[in-house]
Design a protein around this motif. Structure first.
Motif, mmCIF file in Angstrom:
data_model
loop_
_atom_site.group_PDB
_atom_site.id
_atom_site.type_symbol
_atom_site.label_atom_id
_atom_site.label_comp_id
_atom_site.label_asym_id
_atom_site.label_seq_id
_atom_site.Cartn_x
_atom_site.Cartn_y
_atom_site.Cartn_z
ATOM 1 N N TRP B 198 -22.081 -95.444 97.169
ATOM 2 C CA TRP B 198 -23.131 -96.091 97.990
ATOM 3 C C TRP B 198 -24.405 -95.542 97.510
ATOM 4 O O TRP B 198 -25.450 -96.212 97.202
ATOM 5 N N GLY B 201 -25.463 -96.510 93.641
ATOM 6 C CA GLY B 201 -25.654 -97.939 93.620
ATOM 7 C C GLY B 201 -24.442 -98.598 92.814
ATOM 8 O O GLY B 201 -24.598 -99.679 92.533
ATOM 9 N N THR B 202 -23.402 -97.761 92.656
ATOM 10 C CA THR B 202 -22.558 -98.522 91.810
ATOM 11 C C THR B 202 -21.608 -99.615 92.693
ATOM 12 O O THR B 202 -20.794 -100.364 92.234
ATOM 13 N N GLU B 204 -22.820 -101.714 94.746
ATOM 14 C CA GLU B 204 -23.289 -102.949 94.653
ATOM 15 C C GLU B 204 -22.838 -103.359 93.167
ATOM 16 O O GLU B 204 -22.623 -104.905 93.293
ATOM 17 N N GLN B 205 -23.057 -102.703 92.204
ATOM 18 C CA GLN B 205 -22.445 -103.410 90.983
ATOM 19 C C GLN B 205 -21.089 -103.801 91.143
ATOM 20 O O GLN B 205 -20.651 -105.021 90.643
ATOM 21 N N LEU B 206 -20.091 -102.919 91.836
ATOM 22 C CA LEU B 206 -18.659 -103.473 91.658
ATOM 23 C C LEU B 206 -18.623 -104.726 92.716
ATOM 24 O O LEU B 206 -17.856 -105.636 92.405
ATOM 25 N N LEU B 207 -19.683 -104.822 93.608
ATOM 26 C CA LEU B 207 -19.475 -106.013 94.568
ATOM 27 C C LEU B 207 -20.228 -107.351 94.040
ATOM 28 O O LEU B 207 -19.811 -108.317 94.253
ATOM 29 N N SER B 208 -20.606 -107.394 92.749
ATOM 30 C CA SER B 208 -21.091 -108.248 92.123
ATOM 31 C C SER B 208 -19.834 -108.851 90.957
ATOM 32 O O SER B 208 -20.200 -109.714 90.488
ATOM 33 N N THR B 209 -18.925 -108.085 90.910
ATOM 34 C CA THR B 209 -17.854 -108.483 90.266
ATOM 35 C C THR B 209 -16.737 -109.391 90.995
ATOM 36 O O THR B 209 -16.783 -109.382 92.275
ATOM 37 N N PRO B 210 -15.578 -109.695 90.649
ATOM 38 C CA PRO B 210 -14.635 -110.400 91.299
ATOM 39 C C PRO B 210 -13.902 -109.499 92.276
ATOM 40 O O PRO B 210 -13.130 -109.932 92.985
ATOM 41 N N LEU B 211 -14.332 -108.164 91.968
ATOM 42 C CA LEU B 211 -13.410 -107.085 92.934
ATOM 43 C C LEU B 211 -13.700 -107.707 94.260
ATOM 44 O O LEU B 211 -14.853 -107.580 94.673
ATOM 45 N N ARG B 212 -12.624 -107.370 95.223
ATOM 46 C CA ARG B 212 -12.752 -107.593 96.792
ATOM 47 C C ARG B 212 -12.887 -106.369 97.467
ATOM 48 O O ARG B 212 -12.318 -105.250 96.900
ATOM 49 N N VAL B 366 -22.155 -103.872 103.208
ATOM 50 C CA VAL B 366 -22.393 -104.231 101.704
ATOM 51 C C VAL B 366 -22.975 -105.540 101.797
ATOM 52 O O VAL B 366 -23.961 -105.906 101.122
ATOM 53 N N ALA B 367 -22.695 -106.485 103.058
ATOM 54 C CA ALA B 367 -23.069 -107.692 103.085
ATOM 55 C C ALA B 367 -24.740 -107.773 103.474
ATOM 56 O O ALA B 367 -25.219 -106.788 104.030
#
Lengths: 250, 367
Positions: B198, B201-202, B204-212, B366-367
């Motif tokens: 958190w 900032g990684t 946020e990067q993870l959440l921009s990928t298809p990772l749930r 995160v949302a």
């Protein structure tokens, strides 16, 4: 794939009383390098984060690569690459481990992963540094590695949020060469910046100020309309006009 | 569910762990260090009580009583001062815990069967030790008197201690400690890992990928589960092989209970990290909410039955309570699923509820 890769219709995002994105509508065509220009706090990052499905819009709609933000966010995430303002790869992993990790997330594996990895290493100029720990890399390399990790899966749309901030001018220039290369290969690129000379590199620009889009067009159109020699002056004049309008209202 | 993404996540977490030799060493050495510290330092056993004896009588009877004290392993006689003052000074300076005063005319009165008090002076600063010392010394005096007067005490308590016949505190401290160690390590490490993503900032990067979100959690839990199981095995091995704590139950049952407990503790760590904004906050929350309850509100050292009712109710909220009950019962009593299913069920419920809460908090954060 549709011809319009990014569509915003009356997009609004509020944080409490603060309106970060105020009724923005625009279209970005396939293969375009679209610049989002504006001072800090203008709503650029918020817009990008909405388009990447990281935050929800308060009202309005948006489409990316033909999928609707919100209900089809999962589809969108497969079709975009995102580079956030902050460098956000893992500093304690090696260059190659970072690439493999993001490959795993994007479902790039086997032969294709090897190919893409090779491509990214060459593109970023990191072939000889592949086993180095990322923390040891200088700014420009880090930036290019982050770009590389965001395009492993060859996304049709790429969102870059101030990708060149804090990087020296030469590395910045190299970075833009990469962006052009990707655009020529058919990617649509949505990039935010507050460097005026970078604005000149974009095919089209939206000027953002206090959440509103106050100008839209190609750099030469914007300069010609106002009869001004540089984007910097276009930028300053547009903002002054906005402030004057607001004062008149008040 | 896609397996590639959580697996990539797990592999990445293991790389983080391996890149940070200090925390890895800490995570693996901590169980051993804590076990050594607690098992030796936190001995609640009272023996070799430092004792002064003042003998005002100097008769064969008084010497015989002194011999009785000397013969018991619970007392260590440091000296025979002549005056009260010296003995009092000894207690004041922490030289001794107990002073036995045999009065003048002790033997004569005894021969005439007149009641004659033997005085026991105790240092009550540590009330627990003092009352144990009091019990031991009273019983020495009573049994000596019975012998001397050749009377048989008509009613006698015949004591048999079950499960831990020698009443060694180590036998219950070591099993309880395993729970404390696992709680600290798992809650603390997991809370730090998400807080770090958190902060940098990684996430946020993870959440921009298809990772749930669920896949992020699965990958992280998987990695720390491996570490947690390693810790549990280390603690178990050291406890059984080095401290010779008897293990009478089923390893399989304990293994299942440990796995469930770890999942609950990890989820708690995740929940904390979804509340905390920085690693520092996560660390502080983790310490406060995992270490203290695991230590104080779990029945580890302090019996839950002796706590005020409100605190007793509070202990039900922390998983350590159930896990320590399971640990003690499998180690010492040899109980298994048939008797311990309610505790296991409580751990399952805790793990499910907390992991659902953690997942929700993560999503909304995160949302």
């Amino acid at each position: 794939m549709p011809d319009t890769m990014v569509t915003l219709r009356n997009l609004v995002r509020r944080f409490g009383d603060f309106v970060a994105v105020d009724n923005v509508s625009l279209d970005v065509a396939k293969g375009e390098v679209f610049g989002f220009l504006g001072p800090n706090g203008a709503g650029k990052s918020t817009t990008i984060r909405i388009l990447c499905g990281l935050i929800a819009p308060t009202s309005g709609t948006a489409k990316v690569a033909g999928f609707e933000v919100g209900p089809e966010s999962e589809q969108i995430r497969r079709h975009i690459g995102y580079m956030s303002q902050k460098f956000s790869l893992y500093d304690d992993l090696s260059v190659e481990e970072n690439i493999e990790f993001f490959g795993g997330l994007y479902g790039v594996e086997g032969e294709r992963l090897q190919q893409r990895k090779q491509y990214v290493l060459e593109m970023a100029g990191l072939t000889t540094k592949r086993n180095e720990i990322t923390a040891m890399l200088a700014g420009g390399w880090k930036q290019r590695l982050a770009l590389g990790c965001a395009i492993l899966h060859e996304p049709p749309v790429l969102f870059l949020d101030e990708p060149t901030s804090g990087v020296d001018p030469i590395a910045r220039r190299q970075f833009w060469d990469l962006i052009y290369g990707l655009s020529e290969a058919g990617s649509t690129i949505f990039v935010t910046t507050h460097y005026m000379e970078e604005a000149e590199y974009c095919n089209r620009i939206a000027l953002m100020y206090k959440g509103r889009m106050i100008a839209l067009g190609t750099p030469s159109e914007l300069k010609r309309e106002r009869n001004l020699p540089s984007m910097e002056e276009v930028f300053i004049q547009s903002i002054e006009k906005e402030d004057a309008k607001e004062e008149a209202k008040a | 569910m896609n397996f590639q993404r959580p697996f990539a996540m797990l592999r990445k977490e293991l790389l983080h762990i391996s890149r940070d030799p200090r925390s890895l060493a800490l995570a693996l050495a901590m169980p051993v260090i804590l076990l050594l510290l607690f098992s030796y330092a936190l001995s609640l056993d009272v023996d070799r009580i430092p004792t002064y004896i003042i003998d005002h009588d100097k008769s064969s009877d008084s010497r015989s009583l002194i011999e009785q004290f000397k013969g018991s392993r619970y007392f260590s006689i440091l000296g025979y001062p002549d005056t009260y003052d010296t003995a009092e000074y000894g207690i004041g300076r922490n030289e001794c815990l107990l002073v036995v005063v045999i009065p003048k005319d002790f033997a004569r009165d005894l021969a005439e069967r007149r009641p004659q008090p033997v005085q026991l002076l105790l240092d009550g600063t540590d009330s627990n030790t003092a009352s144990i010392a009091r019990g031991y010394s009273e019983s020495v005096v009573t049994s000596w008197t019975a012998q001397r007067l050749r009377v048989k005490i008509p009613v006698e308590a015949r004591v048999r201690v079950w499960y831990n016949p020698t009443l060694e505190s180590r036998n219950f401290i070591v099993p309880g400690l395993i729970s404390v160690i696992l709680m600290i390590i798992s809650a603390l490490l997991t809370s730090l890992t998400v807080a770090r993503e958190w902060e940098t900032g990684t996430l946020e990067q993870l959440l921009s990928t298809p990772l749930r979100t669920a896949e992020i959690i699965a990958g992280k839990l998987g990695a720390f589960f491996i570490l947690g199981v390693a810790d549990a095995l280390i603690a178990l091995t050291v406890g059984i092989l080095v401290f010779h704590v008897p293990f009478r139950g089923s390893f399989i049952f304990l293994g299942v209970a440990t796995a469930v407990f770890l999942m609950g503790a990890f989820s708690w760590g995740l929940l904390l990290s979804s509340i905390a904004d920085t690693q520092l906050q996560a660390f502080q929350l983790g310490m406060l909410s995992s270490f203290l309850p695991a230590f104080l509100l779990s029945g580890f050292i302090y019996a839950i039955e002796n706590m005020p009712p409100i605190i007793q109710v509070a202990t039900y909220l922390f998983p350590s309570r159930y896990f320590i009950a399971i640990l003690k019962a499998t180690f010492l009593k040899g109980l298994g699923f048939a008797e311990l299913w309610p505790q296991l069920l409580a751990l399952v419920l805790y793990a499910v509820i907390v992991s659902v809460l953690a997942m929700r908090r993560m999503r909304s954060k995160v949302a």
